[in-house]
Motif scaffolding. Structure first.
Motif, PDB file in Angstrom:
ATOM      1  N   THR A 168      48.672  43.255  30.362  1.00  0.00           N
ATOM      2  CA  THR A 168      48.730  44.636  30.365  1.00  0.00           C
ATOM      3  C   THR A 168      49.607  45.269  29.386  1.00  0.00           C
ATOM      4  OG1 THR A 168      47.581  44.564  32.422  1.00  0.00           O
ATOM      5  CG2 THR A 168      48.302  46.637  31.387  1.00  0.00           C
ATOM      6  N   ILE A 209      38.001  43.634  39.998  1.00  0.00           N
ATOM      7  CA  ILE A 209      37.863  44.303  38.608  1.00  0.00           C
ATOM      8  C   ILE A 209      36.393  44.448  38.060  1.00  0.00           C
ATOM      9  CG2 ILE A 209      38.601  44.491  36.064  1.00  0.00           C
ATOM     10  CD1 ILE A 209      41.106  42.744  36.798  1.00  0.00           C
ATOM     11  N   GLU A 241      35.424  49.712  34.315  1.00  0.00           N
ATOM     12  CA  GLU A 241      36.156  49.672  33.316  1.00  0.00           C
ATOM     13  C   GLU A 241      35.597  49.196  32.088  1.00  0.00           C
ATOM     14  OE1 GLU A 241      39.619  47.412  34.617  1.00  0.00           O
ATOM     15  OE2 GLU A 241      40.182  48.907  36.177  1.00  0.00           O
ATOM     16  N   ARG A 255      41.560  51.028  30.918  1.00  0.00           N
ATOM     17  CA  ARG A 255      41.429  51.511  32.104  1.00  0.00           C
ATOM     18  C   ARG A 255      41.198  53.122  31.754  1.00  0.00           C
ATOM     19  NH1 ARG A 255      42.938  47.827  35.469  1.00  0.00           N
ATOM     20  NH2 ARG A 255      44.462  46.228  35.021  1.00  0.00           N
ATOM     21  N   SER A 300      44.277  46.216  28.457  1.00  0.00           N
ATOM     22  CA  SER A 300      44.432  44.803  29.093  1.00  0.00           C
ATOM     23  C   SER A 300      43.637  43.942  28.628  1.00  0.00           C
ATOM     24  CB  SER A 300      43.861  45.219  30.683  1.00  0.00           C
ATOM     25  OG  SER A 300      44.639  46.057  31.319  1.00  0.00           O
TER      26      SER A 300
END
Length: 160
Positions: free
Chosen positions: A52, A90, A109, A127, A135
């Motif tokens: 990230t 995620i 996302e 994000r 990321s």
């Protein structure tokens, strides 16, 4: 009873870690029960990392083992810290243009781009709450069948 407060912090840390892992394990079971579709594909125990970047000099590295659930409209990644403790899920969606699909997912996302190489896959996503935070997800040590499967699914979904 020890008089040292450090001892209590250690006990609180371990209890917090155990509670957090139980919570994420239950959350994974709920996601599988609520969001799994009939034509879903599951892939277990893939090693990988998440990098990230949120600025010029700020980067964070995380190494995980992943379980992946590929749906028609999204990809759920279930990372396991230390290779056995579950972490937050995620949810990657292919496009937010179709609100019908994004309403069926949980905290989506959007996948911005992906690169398929010989033995790994790189997925770039941003994000929603920090647009400057990018990321990169690296899935490593994939078999050729898994690379073909993930590449074809991502190519098909991005093109739609």
């Amino acid at each position: 009873m020890p008089d040292n407060i450090f001892f209590y912090f250690i006990i609180a840390f371990f209890l917090f870690a155990i509670g957090k892992s139980i919570y994420h394990f239950i959350e994974k079971k709920k996601i599988l029960a609520n969001y799994k579709q009939l034509n879903s594909i599951e892939i277990n125990n893939i090693s990988g990392s998440i990098v990230t970047t949120s600025g010029m000099l700020r980067q964070r590295f995380e190494w995980f083992t992943f379980d992946i659930l590929i749906n028609q409209n999204s990809v759920f990644l279930f990372p396991k810290s230390f290779y056995f403790i579950p972490s937050r899920a995620i949810n990657l969606v292919y496009s937010t243009a179709n609100n019908k699909y994004t309403k069926q997912t949980r905290k989506p996302e959007q996948i911005r781009e992906f690169n398929v190489s010989k033995d790994n896959l790189e997925i770039v996503f941003m994000r929603d709450y920090f647009m400057s935070q990018t990321s990169k997800l690296y899935l490593k040590n994939l078999t050729q069948e898994q690379i073909k499967l993930l590449g074809s699914v991502l190519n098909k979904r991005i093109a739609d």
